[in-house]
Design a protein around this motif. Sequence first.
Motif, PDB file in Angstrom:
ATOM      1  N   TYR A   4      -0.824 -15.956  16.087  1.00  0.00           N
ATOM      2  CA  TYR A   4      -0.243 -15.434  14.551  1.00  0.00           C
ATOM      3  C   TYR A   4      -0.200 -14.302  14.492  1.00  0.00           C
ATOM      4  CZ  TYR A   4      -1.651 -20.511  13.953  1.00  0.00           C
ATOM      5  OH  TYR A   4      -1.698 -21.773  14.020  1.00  0.00           O
ATOM      6  N   PHE A   5      -1.018 -13.117  15.126  1.00  0.00           N
ATOM      7  CA  PHE A   5      -1.062 -11.726  14.645  1.00  0.00           C
ATOM      8  C   PHE A   5       0.021 -11.223  15.301  1.00  0.00           C
ATOM      9  CE2 PHE A   5      -2.177  -7.318  14.425  1.00  0.00           C
ATOM     10  CZ  PHE A   5      -2.817  -7.454  13.178  1.00  0.00           C
ATOM     11  N   LYS A   6       1.171 -10.875  14.829  1.00  0.00           N
ATOM     12  CA  LYS A   6       2.216 -10.433  15.454  1.00  0.00           C
ATOM     13  C   LYS A   6       2.800  -8.978  14.622  1.00  0.00           C
ATOM     14  CE  LYS A   6       3.736 -15.080  17.141  1.00  0.00           C
ATOM     15  NZ  LYS A   6       3.031 -14.697  18.344  1.00  0.00           N
ATOM     16  N   TYR A   7       1.781  -8.487  13.922  1.00  0.00           N
ATOM     17  CA  TYR A   7       2.302  -7.335  13.193  1.00  0.00           C
ATOM     18  C   TYR A   7       2.524  -5.799  13.807  1.00  0.00           C
ATOM     19  CZ  TYR A   7       1.054 -11.293  10.218  1.00  0.00           C
ATOM     20  OH  TYR A   7       0.821 -12.506   9.598  1.00  0.00           O
ATOM     21  N   LYS A   8       3.307  -5.452  13.726  1.00  0.00           N
ATOM     22  CA  LYS A   8       3.416  -3.978  14.420  1.00  0.00           C
ATOM     23  C   LYS A   8       3.161  -2.993  13.654  1.00  0.00           C
ATOM     24  CE  LYS A   8       5.298  -4.843  18.948  1.00  0.00           C
ATOM     25  NZ  LYS A   8       5.182  -6.255  18.814  1.00  0.00           N
ATOM     26  N   THR A   9       3.480  -3.347  12.373  1.00  0.00           N
ATOM     27  CA  THR A   9       3.310  -2.000  11.207  1.00  0.00           C
ATOM     28  C   THR A   9       2.688  -2.694   9.943  1.00  0.00           C
ATOM     29  OG1 THR A   9       5.571  -2.589  10.095  1.00  0.00           O
ATOM     30  CG2 THR A   9       5.534  -1.009  12.019  1.00  0.00           C
ATOM     31  N   ALA A  10       2.211  -1.949   8.892  1.00  0.00           N
ATOM     32  CA  ALA A  10       1.747  -2.397   7.957  1.00  0.00           C
ATOM     33  C   ALA A  10       2.793  -3.106   7.075  1.00  0.00           C
ATOM     34  CB  ALA A  10       1.090  -1.062   7.010  1.00  0.00           C
ATOM     35  N   GLU A  11       3.954  -2.534   6.974  1.00  0.00           N
ATOM     36  CA  GLU A  11       4.981  -3.380   6.426  1.00  0.00           C
ATOM     37  C   GLU A  11       5.340  -4.897   6.731  1.00  0.00           C
ATOM     38  OE1 GLU A  11       5.518  -0.272   7.955  1.00  0.00           O
ATOM     39  OE2 GLU A  11       5.373   0.829   5.867  1.00  0.00           O
ATOM     40  N   LEU A  13       2.941  -6.570   7.950  1.00  0.00           N
ATOM     41  CA  LEU A  13       2.045  -7.322   7.621  1.00  0.00           C
ATOM     42  C   LEU A  13       2.030  -7.873   6.344  1.00  0.00           C
ATOM     43  CD1 LEU A  13      -1.158  -8.495   7.867  1.00  0.00           C
ATOM     44  CD2 LEU A  13      -1.779  -6.203   7.442  1.00  0.00           C
ATOM     45  N   VAL A  14       2.572  -6.764   5.477  1.00  0.00           N
ATOM     46  CA  VAL A  14       2.839  -7.127   4.034  1.00  0.00           C
ATOM     47  C   VAL A  14       3.728  -8.225   3.776  1.00  0.00           C
ATOM     48  CG1 VAL A  14       3.645  -6.340   1.651  1.00  0.00           C
ATOM     49  CG2 VAL A  14       1.946  -5.072   3.152  1.00  0.00           C
ATOM     50  N   ALA A  15       4.890  -7.962   4.730  1.00  0.00           N
ATOM     51  CA  ALA A  15       5.928  -8.868   4.625  1.00  0.00           C
ATOM     52  C   ALA A  15       5.478 -10.270   5.281  1.00  0.00           C
ATOM     53  CB  ALA A  15       7.052  -8.556   5.501  1.00  0.00           C
ATOM     54  N   GLY A  16       4.647 -10.285   6.013  1.00  0.00           N
ATOM     55  CA  GLY A  16       4.369 -11.717   6.928  1.00  0.00           C
ATOM     56  C   GLY A  16       3.468 -12.530   5.613  1.00  0.00           C
ATOM     57  N   ALA A  17       2.687 -11.588   4.899  1.00  0.00           N
ATOM     58  CA  ALA A  17       1.990 -12.157   4.045  1.00  0.00           C
ATOM     59  C   ALA A  17       2.731 -12.866   2.856  1.00  0.00           C
ATOM     60  CB  ALA A  17       0.940 -11.073   3.143  1.00  0.00           C
ATOM     61  N   ARG A  18       3.600 -12.043   2.365  1.00  0.00           N
ATOM     62  CA  ARG A  18       4.538 -12.418   1.079  1.00  0.00           C
ATOM     63  C   ARG A  18       5.175 -13.744   1.783  1.00  0.00           C
ATOM     64  NH1 ARG A  18       6.544  -7.184  -0.616  1.00  0.00           N
ATOM     65  NH2 ARG A  18       4.771  -6.608  -2.197  1.00  0.00           N
ATOM     66  N   GLU A  19       5.563 -13.763   3.016  1.00  0.00           N
ATOM     67  CA  GLU A  19       6.309 -15.203   3.548  1.00  0.00           C
ATOM     68  C   GLU A  19       5.275 -16.412   3.259  1.00  0.00           C
ATOM     69  OE1 GLU A  19       7.435 -14.903   7.559  1.00  0.00           O
ATOM     70  OE2 GLU A  19       8.789 -13.335   7.027  1.00  0.00           O
ATOM     71  N   ALA A  25      -2.551  -6.055   0.126  1.00  0.00           N
ATOM     72  CA  ALA A  25      -2.232  -4.540   0.164  1.00  0.00           C
ATOM     73  C   ALA A  25      -2.506  -3.702   1.145  1.00  0.00           C
ATOM     74  CB  ALA A  25      -2.509  -4.013  -1.072  1.00  0.00           C
ATOM     75  N   VAL A  26      -1.886  -2.655   1.724  1.00  0.00           N
ATOM     76  CA  VAL A  26      -2.342  -1.715   2.776  1.00  0.00           C
ATOM     77  C   VAL A  26      -2.322  -0.481   2.296  1.00  0.00           C
ATOM     78  CG1 VAL A  26      -1.933  -1.557   5.250  1.00  0.00           C
ATOM     79  CG2 VAL A  26      -1.412  -3.564   4.404  1.00  0.00           C
ATOM     80  N   ALA A  27      -3.396   0.408   2.297  1.00  0.00           N
ATOM     81  CA  ALA A  27      -3.213   1.576   1.826  1.00  0.00           C
ATOM     82  C   ALA A  27      -2.766   2.718   2.890  1.00  0.00           C
ATOM     83  CB  ALA A  27      -4.829   2.097   1.226  1.00  0.00           C
TER      84      ALA A  27
END
Length: 476
Positions: A4-11, A13-19, A25-27
């Motif tokens: 499941y964890f396929k996020y390369k950048t904070a963006e 991750l944020v987009a994956g969460a939105r989906e 939020a990532v500071a």
Amino acid sequence: MSRYFKYKTAEDLVAGARELGQEIAVADSVEPLFQPLNIGGRTVGNRLVIHPMEGCDGTLDGLPGELTYRRYQRFGAGGAKLIWGEATAVWEEGRANSRQLLLADHTLAALERMLTECRQAHRAAGNNDGDLLVGLQLTHSGRYAFRKPILATHDPLLDPLTQDKSTGRVVDASYPLISDSDLERLIDRFVEAARLVYGLGYDFVDIKQCHRYLLSELLAAKNRPGPFGGSYENRTRLIREVVQRIRAEFPDKLIATRMNAYDGIPYRAMAETRIGTPVIHEPPLVCAWGTSALDHTLEDLEEPIRLVRDLARWGVGLINITLGNPYSNPHIGRPADYPPVDGYLPPEHPLLGVARHFRIAHALQAAVPEVTLVGTGYSWLQEFAGHVAAANVGTGRIALAGFGRATLSHPDFAQALRDEGRFQRKKVCRTFSYCTGLMRAKDHPLGQYETGCPPFDKEVYGPVWKEVEAKRGDAT
Ligand SMILES: Cc1cc2nc3c(=O)[nH]c(=O)nc-3n(C[C@H](O)[C@H](O)[C@H](O)COP(=O)(O)O)c2cc1C
């Protein structure tokens, strides 16, 4: 490969969460994590907490073993300023496994050594320990006591999953509950235990009421007769009396509790797919704390919020919020890409589990801002965990961020965040669940395997894991 964890950048991750319909939020900076905080007149130097993480590596009579000492040295050196010592049973019959720490006259000097070495390691790594808080979690494992289950109540969904190993029989309605007089004795014992732990120099005691161990089950014991069951007042009688008595005897000491805010219900692996599915049940639920009686997937925070508010009033200054039951619904408490060997494949995207942790902890913190809460559920976020914690702490959604599995692979994560602004990639926990797998493995001559991180603390736990695998191979 992560499932499941396929996020390369904070963006990503944020987009994956939105989906998934979630806001994570990532500071940009981890600076909010390095703001000191006052807790009950004591300063804690940063917002990073090491959750209680038992290693099941004590001796049969409840003393810390060499690996236990090592763990607290590593935690001390690691730079987190709040170290929440692991589950330590207040009674022999309340131990969860044969190697769990025990608070007793013969273990006091060793528990003191554990604390001393933790503080020494903190200083030796160049830190001032005046702003380091170290506590100890006091527990009675109740239904999950390893010798014999000790039930607070008959849970119609958990009883069929609870085996009395001394007889090989599954618990049923004829199985006796812990008596009211034993609960009265337990109140005395928790107060005495707090006295001993403060006497050793620990900064706080945690009266553990989570993960469906005894005090957690009591909170849910709506169907228990008598003074400790039924109404909210009765179900919270034990914790109320313990806290009030400790507060009266030690007006200046920090009292903490780790509590469930949502129990959920048991899951099991479906036969063909191994995907987790809730056990068959007929709503309304009888005993599930913080859980909607009509829909187990939803939290109902009315009572948990009430309890957090009451605990603050009775004198608790620090509350660690957690969820679920590690035996019957591990995906709730420990979102993971890979399940433990005795578990099931994730029934939901693990990020939904993380978001549930954050949502619930935030709701409690917002409802009771005067108490300091610790949030859980960060490890699955891997290299982004620190920056997500910084966002949650920086916006006041939670006062402190706690790390569990991540600390076994990367005990110096706080130092890395402070000095390098990020975790060290090669130490990041990938939620493989080896640590839980070791806890659940059978056939150790002492009755229990020690646990840690086989992939990233290889020298120590690599051989242990190999032994477990070899035995499993023999058995199949
Ligand atoms: C090996 C292991 C030992 C644990 N020991 C304890 C414990 O002693 N007390 C406790 O309250 N929780 C214990 N937990 C739960 C963790 O503190 C934490 O809540 C959980 O791992 C989720 O946080 P994470 O996502 O950061 O790992 C343990 C978990 C693991 C994997």
